[in-house]
Design an enzyme around this catalytic site. Structure first.
Site, PDB file in Angstrom:
ATOM      1  N   ARG A   1       0.805  -1.223   0.000  1.00  0.00           N
ATOM      2  CA  ARG A   1       0.000   0.000   0.000  1.00  0.00           C
ATOM      3  C   ARG A   1       0.838   1.274   0.000  1.00  0.00           C
ATOM      4  NH1 ARG A   1      -2.774  -4.083   2.553  1.00  0.00           N
ATOM      5  NH2 ARG A   1      -1.863  -3.551   4.546  1.00  0.00           N
TER       6      ARG A   1
ATOM      7  N   GLU B   1       4.480 -10.030  14.857  1.00  0.00           N
ATOM      8  CA  GLU B   1       3.836 -10.578  16.045  1.00  0.00           C
ATOM      9  C   GLU B   1       4.108 -12.073  16.152  1.00  0.00           C
ATOM     10  OE1 GLU B   1      -0.572 -10.595  18.166  1.00  0.00           O
ATOM     11  OE2 GLU B   1      -0.315  -9.673  16.192  1.00  0.00           O
TER      12      GLU B   1
END
Length: 181
Positions: A68, A105
């Site tokens: 993006r 994560e």
């Protein structure tokens, strides 16, 4: 630093971003910029606000993070007279690359940049749509700095302060237009 609600364009930009609960997994409130792209005025305002901030700052490189960052980076680069450098996932760039691994994560990821895309001493802006923990932006800055660039700032459309979006940036300036609530 955030543009907050000082500029009247922020409300239109913010209201054009769709929040999708539980995507891509339960508990995630996904910030969907595709709806922003469907609103030409809000999309233009987004680009204009970044251009207004960075025009005249002697930035020669706008580095966009896949994928993006590729939407917002090129129009900013064109308007401020800078080159656009894509920072990509592994094995997406032909030719010689340098890479920087970073922790997610769950697990690790990596971004790559063509060798020679950035010259020592160039002033760089890192662009992405969203900053959550700052891990990807931190890897992008390290990659650019290893090539000899001076990272001026990181710019994102959306910031997620509840995920400590600035913690990994080691004091580097971060500019976001909209902070998620």
């Amino acid at each position: 630093m955030s543009a907050c609600d000082k500029d009247p364009r922020i409300h239109d930009i913010s209201s054009s971003i769709r929040v999708v609960p539980d995507f891509p997994k339960p508990g995630i409130m996904f910030q969907d910029i595709t709806t922003l792209l469907l609103n030409p005025k809000a999309f233009k305002d987004t680009i204009d606000m970044f251009v207004e901030r960075y025009k005249g700052k002697n930035i020669s490189v706008v580095a966009g993070i896949e994928a993006r960052g590729f939407i917002f980076g090129p129009p900013i680069a064109l308007e401020i007279g800078a080159k656009f450098v894509p920072l990509r996932k592994p094995r997406k760039l032909p030719g010689e690359v340098i890479s920087e691994e970073y922790v997610l994560e769950y697990g690790t990821d990596c971004i790559e940049m063509h060798i020679g895309a950035v010259e020592p001493g160039e002033r760089a802006l890192v662009v992405d749509d969203l900053v959550a923990t700052g891990g990807t932006l931190c890897a992008a800055m390290k990659l650019l700095e290893r090539a000899g660039a001076e990272v001026v700032e990181c710019a994102c459309v959306i910031g997620l302060p509840e995920l400590k979006d600035r913690e990994q940036l080691n004091g580097k300036p971060l500019y976001v237009l909209v902070e998620s609530q």
